[in-house]
Design a protein around this motif. Structure first.
Motif, PDB file in Angstrom:
ATOM      1  N   GLY A 195       0.811  -1.210   0.000  1.00  0.00           N
ATOM      2  CA  GLY A 195       0.000   0.000   0.000  1.00  0.00           C
ATOM      3  C   GLY A 195       0.839   1.252   0.000  1.00  0.00           C
ATOM      4  N   ILE A 196       1.860   1.275   0.852  1.00  0.00           N
ATOM      5  CA  ILE A 196       2.745   2.456   0.918  1.00  0.00           C
ATOM      6  C   ILE A 196       3.491   2.634  -0.389  1.00  0.00           C
ATOM      7  CG2 ILE A 196       4.791   3.370   2.070  1.00  0.00           C
ATOM      8  CD1 ILE A 196       3.792   1.948   4.617  1.00  0.00           C
ATOM      9  N   TRP A 197       3.966   1.537  -0.908  1.00  0.00           N
ATOM     10  CA  TRP A 197       4.702   1.597  -2.186  1.00  0.00           C
ATOM     11  C   TRP A 197       3.820   2.193  -3.283  1.00  0.00           C
ATOM     12  CZ3 TRP A 197       7.342  -3.311  -4.665  1.00  0.00           C
ATOM     13  CH2 TRP A 197       8.134  -2.901  -5.738  1.00  0.00           C
ATOM     14  N   GLY A 198       2.592   1.691  -3.362  1.00  0.00           N
ATOM     15  CA  GLY A 198       1.712   2.172  -4.420  1.00  0.00           C
ATOM     16  C   GLY A 198       1.286   3.615  -4.234  1.00  0.00           C
ATOM     17  N   LYS A 199       1.085   4.026  -2.981  1.00  0.00           N
ATOM     18  CA  LYS A 199       0.549   5.367  -2.742  1.00  0.00           C
ATOM     19  C   LYS A 199       1.626   6.447  -2.705  1.00  0.00           C
ATOM     20  CE  LYS A 199      -2.485   7.920   0.391  1.00  0.00           C
ATOM     21  NZ  LYS A 199      -3.325   8.360  -0.710  1.00  0.00           N
ATOM     22  N   ARG A 200       2.748   6.140  -2.060  1.00  0.00           N
ATOM     23  CA  ARG A 200       3.756   7.183  -1.856  1.00  0.00           C
ATOM     24  C   ARG A 200       4.906   7.143  -2.849  1.00  0.00           C
ATOM     25  NH1 ARG A 200       4.519   8.109   4.626  1.00  0.00           N
ATOM     26  NH2 ARG A 200       2.297   8.164   5.174  1.00  0.00           N
ATOM     27  N   VAL A 201       5.212   5.959  -3.367  1.00  0.00           N
ATOM     28  CA  VAL A 201       6.358   5.858  -4.266  1.00  0.00           C
ATOM     29  C   VAL A 201       5.919   5.928  -5.719  1.00  0.00           C
ATOM     30  CG1 VAL A 201       8.328   4.440  -4.947  1.00  0.00           C
ATOM     31  CG2 VAL A 201       7.568   4.460  -2.563  1.00  0.00           C
ATOM     32  N   VAL A 202       4.885   5.159  -6.065  1.00  0.00           N
ATOM     33  CA  VAL A 202       4.444   5.118  -7.460  1.00  0.00           C
ATOM     34  C   VAL A 202       3.424   6.212  -7.754  1.00  0.00           C
ATOM     35  CG1 VAL A 202       3.324   3.682  -9.197  1.00  0.00           C
ATOM     36  CG2 VAL A 202       4.881   2.647  -7.516  1.00  0.00           C
ATOM     37  N   GLY A 203       2.507   6.464  -6.923  1.00  0.00           N
ATOM     38  CA  GLY A 203       1.429   7.414  -7.162  1.00  0.00           C
ATOM     39  C   GLY A 203       0.250   6.958  -6.351  1.00  0.00           C
ATOM     40  N   PRO A 204      -0.939   7.196  -6.609  1.00  0.00           N
ATOM     41  CA  PRO A 204      -1.454   7.910  -7.781  1.00  0.00           C
ATOM     42  C   PRO A 204      -1.927   9.317  -7.418  1.00  0.00           C
ATOM     43  CG  PRO A 204      -3.156   6.529  -6.850  1.00  0.00           C
ATOM     44  CD  PRO A 204      -1.994   6.510  -5.906  1.00  0.00           C
ATOM     45  N   LYS A 205      -1.060  10.157  -6.999  1.00  0.00           N
ATOM     46  CA  LYS A 205      -1.458  11.505  -6.658  1.00  0.00           C
ATOM     47  C   LYS A 205      -1.846  12.271  -7.919  1.00  0.00           C
ATOM     48  CE  LYS A 205       0.149  15.663  -4.323  1.00  0.00           C
ATOM     49  NZ  LYS A 205       1.299  16.294  -3.645  1.00  0.00           N
ATOM     50  N   ILE A 206      -3.011  12.915  -7.879  1.00  0.00           N
ATOM     51  CA  ILE A 206      -3.491  13.679  -9.037  1.00  0.00           C
ATOM     52  C   ILE A 206      -2.911  15.082  -8.954  1.00  0.00           C
ATOM     53  CG2 ILE A 206      -5.514  14.607 -10.199  1.00  0.00           C
ATOM     54  CD1 ILE A 206      -7.101  12.245  -9.100  1.00  0.00           C
ATOM     55  N   VAL A 207      -2.191  15.466  -9.939  1.00  0.00           N
ATOM     56  CA  VAL A 207      -1.547  16.781  -9.957  1.00  0.00           C
ATOM     57  C   VAL A 207      -2.033  17.542 -11.185  1.00  0.00           C
ATOM     58  CG1 VAL A 207       0.645  18.020 -10.084  1.00  0.00           C
ATOM     59  CG2 VAL A 207       0.475  15.881  -8.767  1.00  0.00           C
ATOM     60  N   VAL A 208      -2.498  18.746 -10.946  1.00  0.00           N
ATOM     61  CA  VAL A 208      -2.914  19.618 -12.053  1.00  0.00           C
ATOM     62  C   VAL A 208      -1.773  20.571 -12.343  1.00  0.00           C
ATOM     63  CG1 VAL A 208      -4.587  21.312 -12.855  1.00  0.00           C
ATOM     64  CG2 VAL A 208      -5.313  19.420 -11.351  1.00  0.00           C
ATOM     65  N   GLU A 209      -1.223  20.448 -13.468  1.00  0.00           N
ATOM     66  CA  GLU A 209      -0.045  21.253 -13.803  1.00  0.00           C
ATOM     67  C   GLU A 209      -0.467  22.555 -14.489  1.00  0.00           C
ATOM     68  OE1 GLU A 209       4.256  20.713 -16.058  1.00  0.00           O
ATOM     69  OE2 GLU A 209       2.646  19.246 -16.310  1.00  0.00           O
ATOM     70  N   GLU A 210       0.071  23.636 -13.999  1.00  0.00           N
ATOM     71  CA  GLU A 210      -0.208  24.927 -14.619  1.00  0.00           C
ATOM     72  C   GLU A 210       0.585  25.061 -15.905  1.00  0.00           C
ATOM     73  OE1 GLU A 210       0.542  28.084 -11.977  1.00  0.00           O
ATOM     74  OE2 GLU A 210      -1.305  27.797 -10.853  1.00  0.00           O
ATOM     75  N   ARG A 211       0.097  25.943 -16.718  1.00  0.00           N
ATOM     76  CA  ARG A 211       0.801  26.176 -17.976  1.00  0.00           C
ATOM     77  C   ARG A 211       1.979  27.118 -17.723  1.00  0.00           C
ATOM     78  NH1 ARG A 211      -1.930  24.778 -22.542  1.00  0.00           N
ATOM     79  NH2 ARG A 211      -0.742  26.310 -23.741  1.00  0.00           N
ATOM     80  N   TYR A 212       3.127  26.643 -18.043  1.00  0.00           N
ATOM     81  CA  TYR A 212       4.329  27.451 -17.868  1.00  0.00           C
ATOM     82  C   TYR A 212       4.784  27.959 -19.221  1.00  0.00           C
ATOM     83  CZ  TYR A 212       4.916  25.803 -13.088  1.00  0.00           C
ATOM     84  OH  TYR A 212       4.742  25.558 -11.774  1.00  0.00           O
ATOM     85  N   PRO A 213       5.599  28.950 -19.197  1.00  0.00           N
ATOM     86  CA  PRO A 213       6.210  29.347 -20.475  1.00  0.00           C
ATOM     87  C   PRO A 213       6.967  28.160 -21.066  1.00  0.00           C
ATOM     88  CG  PRO A 213       6.631  30.986 -18.777  1.00  0.00           C
ATOM     89  CD  PRO A 213       6.019  29.813 -18.089  1.00  0.00           C
ATOM     90  N   MET A 214       7.074  28.139 -22.338  1.00  0.00           N
ATOM     91  CA  MET A 214       7.712  27.004 -22.990  1.00  0.00           C
ATOM     92  C   MET A 214       9.135  26.794 -22.502  1.00  0.00           C
ATOM     93  SD  MET A 214       5.485  25.582 -24.841  1.00  0.00           S
ATOM     94  CE  MET A 214       6.516  24.547 -25.826  1.00  0.00           C
ATOM     95  N   ARG A 215       9.792  27.883 -22.188  1.00  0.00           N
ATOM     96  CA  ARG A 215      11.175  27.755 -21.712  1.00  0.00           C
ATOM     97  C   ARG A 215      11.263  28.329 -20.310  1.00  0.00           C
ATOM     98  NH1 ARG A 215      16.447  27.343 -23.334  1.00  0.00           N
ATOM     99  NH2 ARG A 215      17.927  28.648 -22.189  1.00  0.00           N
ATOM    100  N   SER A 216      11.845  27.550 -19.426  1.00  0.00           N
ATOM    101  CA  SER A 216      12.050  28.023 -18.064  1.00  0.00           C
ATOM    102  C   SER A 216      13.158  29.063 -18.054  1.00  0.00           C
ATOM    103  CB  SER A 216      12.434  26.863 -17.145  1.00  0.00           C
ATOM    104  OG  SER A 216      11.462  25.866 -17.189  1.00  0.00           O
ATOM    105  N   THR A 217      13.175  29.775 -16.955  1.00  0.00           N
ATOM    106  CA  THR A 217      14.258  30.756 -16.825  1.00  0.00           C
ATOM    107  C   THR A 217      15.566  30.009 -16.616  1.00  0.00           C
ATOM    108  OG1 THR A 217      14.023  30.877 -14.440  1.00  0.00           O
ATOM    109  CG2 THR A 217      12.652  32.365 -15.754  1.00  0.00           C
ATOM    110  N   ASP A 218      16.624  30.711 -16.882  1.00  0.00           N
ATOM    111  CA  ASP A 218      17.931  30.063 -16.712  1.00  0.00           C
ATOM    112  C   ASP A 218      18.154  29.641 -15.269  1.00  0.00           C
ATOM    113  OD1 ASP A 218      18.403  30.414 -19.371  1.00  0.00           O
ATOM    114  OD2 ASP A 218      19.574  32.278 -19.097  1.00  0.00           O
ATOM    115  N   GLN A 219      17.689  30.456 -14.332  1.00  0.00           N
ATOM    116  CA  GLN A 219      17.862  30.105 -12.919  1.00  0.00           C
ATOM    117  C   GLN A 219      17.088  28.834 -12.576  1.00  0.00           C
ATOM    118  OE1 GLN A 219      16.520  33.116 -10.183  1.00  0.00           O
ATOM    119  NE2 GLN A 219      17.090  31.908  -8.384  1.00  0.00           N
ATOM    120  N   ALA A 220      15.835  28.734 -13.081  1.00  0.00           N
ATOM    121  CA  ALA A 220      15.045  27.544 -12.797  1.00  0.00           C
ATOM    122  C   ALA A 220      15.677  26.311 -13.425  1.00  0.00           C
ATOM    123  CB  ALA A 220      13.609  27.724 -13.311  1.00  0.00           C
ATOM    124  N   ARG A 221      16.181  26.441 -14.624  1.00  0.00           N
ATOM    125  CA  ARG A 221      16.821  25.288 -15.281  1.00  0.00           C
ATOM    126  C   ARG A 221      18.045  24.825 -14.491  1.00  0.00           C
ATOM    127  NH1 ARG A 221      15.724  24.451 -20.693  1.00  0.00           N
ATOM    128  NH2 ARG A 221      17.906  23.944 -21.105  1.00  0.00           N
TER     129      ARG A 221
END
Length: 304
Positions: free
Chosen positions: A71-97
């Motif tokens: 149970g721990i393996w499936g929930k914390r290591v593999v997933g299944p956490k649902i994440v909604v990803e925001e739209r980012y600029p196509m290229r990250s800033t140099d600092q973020a990269r």
């Protein structure tokens, strides 16, 4: 992406995710190790002589730890956490990269993820193997097979019926409503061969339903209940019924001791009767069926 993570950079998010997975992997590994120790403990307790409560507790721990680990393996290591990803600029800033690359290198990348997965799989395999081995150990308790012992008793053609003291029984001595516990002559007290000799009331026996011979109104059945092996000893002469005192299985004496009520799955085996030259009751063979509770191959006699 979750709201609490919106203000963090990708590098910080990567590190946080890695930390959650690492904690989950450690917990899963601990569970699998606990399962392995519990399984070996179960084997040790069994080999040392066994203790039912402790064996049950160790078995519970072993299965519970494997389940918790998965149970721990499936929930914390593999997933299944649902994440909604925001739209980012196509290229990250140099600092973020730069931060992301640094975090990735620190975590050893996919090679580490694969190594962790392999490590957990090996622990899980170890837990499963040790638990399977622990469950196989009780096979040592099975002992040798019974052979034909379950199919035969001491009764054989010509053997006299005697009471517990070894006294032969004359057919003329038995009266209606009388019940005696009988044994094969020379095998007094034999638990498997014990039988009930019953004097039924005149014209009550349904002879066309009986599978074995009788002598007049005398009929003889195994005394061992076909449900749980208790001795059947209560006779209701008014209705011709035998009752097992353990679980109240009831058998119709006049109709081949078929089951009238109760948990027994089949009737009592009947002993074929005859009379010798001196008027004593004898068996003309063994019971028509194996005595006692049913067993898995009772309809398939074995040659030994």
């Amino acid at each position: 992406m979750a709201s609490g993570e919106q203000t963090r950079t990708r590098g910080e998010q990567w590190r946080a995710q890695r930390e959650r997975q690492d904690r989950g992997a450690r917990l899963a590994a601990i569970c699998f190790v606990v399962a392995i120790f519990a399984a070996f403990g179960l084997m040790a307790v069994y080999i040392a002589g066994g203790q039912t409560q402790l064996e049950g507790l160790l078995l519970f721990i072993a299965f519970g730890a494997v389940g918790a680990g998965l149970g721990i393996w499936g929930k914390r290591v593999v997933g299944p956490k649902i994440v909604v990803e925001e739209r980012y600029p196509m290229r990250s800033t140099d600092q973020a990269r730069d931060e992301f690359e640094a975090a990735y290198e620190e975590s050893l990348g996919e090679a580490v993820v694969g190594g962790r997965r392999r490590f957990l799989l090996r622990l899980l395999a170890g837990a499963g193997a040790s638990l399977g081995l622990a469950l196989l150990v009780p096979l040592r308790s099975l002992g040798p097979g019974p052979g034909r012992d379950l199919f035969v008793t001491e009764w054989e053609p010509g053997r006299r019926l005697v009471d517990a003291g070894g006294t032969p029984i004359l057919a003329a001595q038995m009266a209606a409503d009388e019940v005696r516990t009988v044994f094969p002559e020379g095998a007094e007290g034999d638990a498997k061969a014990q039988a009930l000799l019953i004097g039924t009331r005149p014209d009550q026996l349904q002879r066309d339903e009986l599978p074995a011979e009788t002598v007049g109104d005398l009929v003889c059945y195994s005394k061992i209940c076909t449900h749980a092996g208790c001795p059947v000893g209560l006779y209701r002469a008014s209705v011709g019924e035998l009752i097992c005192p353990c679980h109240q299985s009831t058998f119709d004496v006049n109709r081949a001791a078929v089951v009238v009520s109760g948990p027994a799955g089949r009737g009592l085996p009947q002993l074929p009767l005859g009379v010798d030259d001196e008027g004593y009751l004898i068996a003309t063979g063994d019971f028509n069926e194996p005595v006692g509770p049913s067993f898995w191959n009772m309809t398939h006699d074995v040659d030994v």
